[in-house]
Write a protein that holds these residues in place. Structure first.
Motif, PDB file in Angstrom:
ATOM      1  N   GLU A 180       0.865  -1.185   0.000  1.00 24.15           N
ATOM      2  CA  GLU A 180       0.000   0.000   0.000  1.00 24.15           C
ATOM      3  C   GLU A 180       0.899   1.231   0.000  1.00 24.15           C
ATOM      4  O   GLU A 180       1.897   1.287   0.718  1.00 24.15           O
ATOM      5  CB  GLU A 180      -0.902   0.021   1.229  1.00 24.15           C
ATOM      6  N   VAL A 197       0.825   5.477   0.350  1.00 23.09           N
ATOM      7  CA  VAL A 197       0.059   6.653   0.756  1.00 23.09           C
ATOM      8  C   VAL A 197       0.908   7.883   0.456  1.00 23.09           C
ATOM      9  O   VAL A 197       2.013   8.028   0.985  1.00 23.09           O
ATOM     10  CB  VAL A 197      -0.306   6.610   2.252  1.00 23.09           C
ATOM     11  N   ARG A 208      -2.970   5.897  -2.417  1.00 27.59           N
ATOM     12  CA  ARG A 208      -3.959   6.701  -1.706  1.00 27.59           C
ATOM     13  C   ARG A 208      -3.417   8.107  -1.502  1.00 27.59           C
ATOM     14  O   ARG A 208      -2.214   8.297  -1.293  1.00 27.59           O
ATOM     15  CB  ARG A 208      -4.308   6.070  -0.362  1.00 27.59           C
ATOM     16  N   VAL A 249      -3.605  11.596   0.697  1.00 27.62           N
ATOM     17  CA  VAL A 249      -3.993  12.244   1.948  1.00 27.62           C
ATOM     18  C   VAL A 249      -3.604  13.711   1.847  1.00 27.62           C
ATOM     19  O   VAL A 249      -2.436  14.046   1.619  1.00 27.62           O
ATOM     20  CB  VAL A 249      -3.300  11.595   3.159  1.00 27.62           C
ATOM     21  N   HIS A 296      -9.718  10.200  -5.678  1.00 31.94           N
ATOM     22  CA  HIS A 296     -10.371  10.979  -4.634  1.00 31.94           C
ATOM     23  C   HIS A 296      -9.496  10.936  -3.380  1.00 31.94           C
ATOM     24  O   HIS A 296      -8.977   9.876  -3.031  1.00 31.94           O
ATOM     25  CB  HIS A 296     -11.753  10.407  -4.307  1.00 31.94           C
ATOM     26  N   SER A 325      -8.317  10.158   0.050  1.00 35.71           N
ATOM     27  CA  SER A 325      -8.812   9.210   1.055  1.00 35.71           C
ATOM     28  C   SER A 325      -9.080   9.899   2.375  1.00 35.71           C
ATOM     29  O   SER A 325      -9.913   9.435   3.163  1.00 35.71           O
ATOM     30  CB  SER A 325      -7.791   8.081   1.259  1.00 35.71           C
ATOM     31  N   LEU A 326      -8.380  10.991   2.626  1.00 34.15           N
ATOM     32  CA  LEU A 326      -8.518  11.672   3.908  1.00 34.15           C
ATOM     33  C   LEU A 326      -8.062  13.116   3.760  1.00 34.15           C
ATOM     34  O   LEU A 326      -7.138  13.420   2.996  1.00 34.15           O
ATOM     35  CB  LEU A 326      -7.663  10.971   4.973  1.00 34.15           C
ATOM     36  N   LEU A 342      -7.944   6.733   8.846  1.00 31.78           N
ATOM     37  CA  LEU A 342      -6.893   6.292   7.930  1.00 31.78           C
ATOM     38  C   LEU A 342      -6.329   4.941   8.345  1.00 31.78           C
ATOM     39  O   LEU A 342      -5.986   4.112   7.484  1.00 31.78           O
ATOM     40  CB  LEU A 342      -5.777   7.342   7.881  1.00 31.78           C
ATOM     41  N   ILE A 372      -8.544   2.371   6.967  1.00 30.61           N
ATOM     42  CA  ILE A 372      -8.473   2.276   5.511  1.00 30.61           C
ATOM     43  C   ILE A 372      -7.264   1.451   5.090  1.00 30.61           C
ATOM     44  O   ILE A 372      -7.380   0.515   4.290  1.00 30.61           O
ATOM     45  CB  ILE A 372      -8.422   3.683   4.882  1.00 30.61           C
TER      46      ILE A 372
END
Length: 510
Positions: free
Chosen positions: A375, A377, A408, A410, A434, A436-437, A472, A475
């Motif tokens: 993942e 971020v 993702r 942020v 979009h 995520s946070l 988060l 997620i």
């Protein structure tokens, strides 16, 4: 191919119904000769006789299997339940989203495909990060093209062949391929029909796996990984890489607070690895001063074992450990990409979640780490420089991870007084994702937590930032926060407080 047939599990119960739709004489009798295996023949033994001609199978050999194969390629996207069950029914594999950790060694893989969609799936699979160490060659043609090729060259450790003919012809061609295969070669056959009799006959002949087209890239990757994954290997945790789109975006703070939320609110063992060797802040944020850390691990990656890793880690809480950076300028850190990759893999065997705090720089090891992480971020501030850098990162990671979800996003420090900002909607639209946070700007809470060596969940548990980090954490970990969470919460008290808050609004006087 191995000489002993593999145990048959996934098809046994779920596909016995196909026996009712298969002709009892679909396969030729094989009692007169021993099964042909994908191994070198013993000295002095002549190759098995091959029938000169094979009669075509009767029309409509397996109508159920044909309907399933056609439905997968023609139906529009179905609900989640149907979308996840169809691949498992057709291939015997778990859904693509649940293939787990796949580690393929440095081997050569040859693919002989007949259909364009199979060629495309093989090409996308070859570009996947999970097959980065393997060398894949994709050629047009079926089993007989492979037979012709291996008359003149040795066979690789893994061969994937496709055959669109009837089952009897497929079996005859597999026998032809076995005559030219070297000992130990694994063979995966891709066919058009989903039939239990055909599957069992191929397994009896020594084929490693049988897949039904059309294939998806992750299904092919899962099949390859299942052949080479070692059950004796240690557990491998999920790696989550945090990187800032620009300096000062707060990626380290977001990484540390998210890791803390995973360990304290979700209750999962977590390890933070601070790879910003000269300027890392993980030790300061957790009020720790470790004597050794990730630098020592990078200096001797080949010697790392569970005992040495445990000595190098600093235990911040019962469920959170830290590999801190030395944060010194006395050394010029010239460490190979392989060392970073080896240390990361070793650390992943120590906890279910490994949070990688990556510095804001660009180097070969950074590229490799971002592409290989489970993942990614990207933490950005709502300004033009962060937008440009985040766009470049997104494009590179997407090209290096064609079969994974995009990173993702942020947005941090949103709402700084007096600062013009790019709206979150426009920021995400420019990147094609979009956010995520969105973490609001809170200088007081973040400053107090940083100066006191605390996390936001402790310094400001009721702030919006604390709620954002808990969200988060859910997620990136894909887990829910338990009803009773936190090491300091008393189970009985927590339960009564939750019960009171649930019914207080219902009986509140208006």
């Amino acid at each position: 191919m191995t000489t002993a047939p593999r145990p048959f599990e996934p098809y046994e119960d779920g596909f016995d119904v196909d026996m009712d739709f298969s002709e009892p004489t679909a396969f030729p009798a094989t009692a007169e000769r021993s099964p042909l295996q994908f191994t070198a023949p013993a000295p002095g033994i002549a190759p098995s006789a091959v029938p000169a001609a094979v009669a075509p199978a009767a029309p409509g050999f397996n109508p159920v299997g044909e309907i399933l194969a056609q439905a997968q390629s023609t139906l529009t996207p179905a609900p989640v339940e149907a979308a996840t069950l169809a691949p498992a029914m057709a291939t015997g594999l778990a859904p693509a989203s649940a293939i787990g950790e796949v580690s393929v060694p440095r081997i050569a893989i040859h693919v002989f495909a007949e259909r364009q969609d199979t060629l495309a799936a093989a090409e996308r699979a070859a570009q996947d990060r999970r097959l980065s160490r393997a060398t894949t060659q994709i050629r047009i043609g079926g089993i007989m093209a492979a037979v012709e090729t291996y008359h003149h060259e040795p066979t690789p450790p893994l061969i994937i062949v496709e055959c669109l003919k009837d089952p009897q012809t497929l079996l005859w061609e597999v026998d032809q391929l076995a005559e030219v295969c070297d000992a130990g070669t694994k063979v995966v056959v891709v066919g058009p029909t989903n039939d239990i009799l055909l599957f069992r006959e191929l397994m009896r002949r020594g084929v490693s796996e049988y897949l039904v087209g059309p294939l998806q890239p992750l299904q092919l990757i899962a099949a390859i990984g299942g052949l080479f994954n070692d059950p004796a290997q240690p557990f491998v945790g999920r790696s989550i890489a945090f990187v800032g789109a620009r300096g000062g975006a707060g990626a380290s703070a977001v990484a540390h607070n998210t890791a803390y939320a995973i360990s304290e609110r979700i209750g999962a063992n977590t390890v933070i690895v601070d790879y910003d060797l000269p300027f890392g802040t993980a030790g300061l944020d957790f009020n720790q001063d470790p004597l050794s850390g990730v630098a020592d691990a990078l200096g001797q990656p080949d010697r790392l074992d569970s005992t040495l890793l445990d000595r190098m880690m600093v235990r911040c809480t019962d469920k959170l450990s830290l590999f801190a950076a030395p944060a010194t300028l006395d050394t010029d850190w010239d460490i190979s990409t392989e060392a970073f990759e080896e240390v990361t893999n070793r650390i992943r065997s120590t906890a279910p979640f490994v949070v990688l705090d990556l510095p804001h720089l660009w180097s070969p090891w950074m590229r490799r780490t971002l592409i290989s992480a489970d993942e990614v971020v990207i933490v950005a501030t709502p300004d033009l420089a962060a937008l440009r850098n985040a766009k470049n990162m997104m494009d590179l990671i997407r090209s290096g991870r064609p079969n994974d979800a995009p990173p993702r996003l942020v947005l941090n420090q949103v709402g700084v007084p007096g600062r013009p900002e790019i709206p979150a909607k426009d920021f995400g639209a420019a990147l094609g994702v979009h956010p995520s946070l969105i973490i609001p700007f809170d200088a007081k809470t973040f400053g107090a937590a940083a100066n006191n060596g605390q996390m936001i969940l402790d310094a400001g548990a009721k702030t919006k930032a604390a709620e954002a980090f808990q969200t988060l954490a859910q997620i990136v970990s894909r887990r829910e926060i338990p009803v009773i969470a936190g090491p300091k919460a008393k189970p009985g008290k927590a339960a009564s407080t939750e019960s009171k808050s649930m019914f207080a609004s219902m009986f509140k006087k208006r």
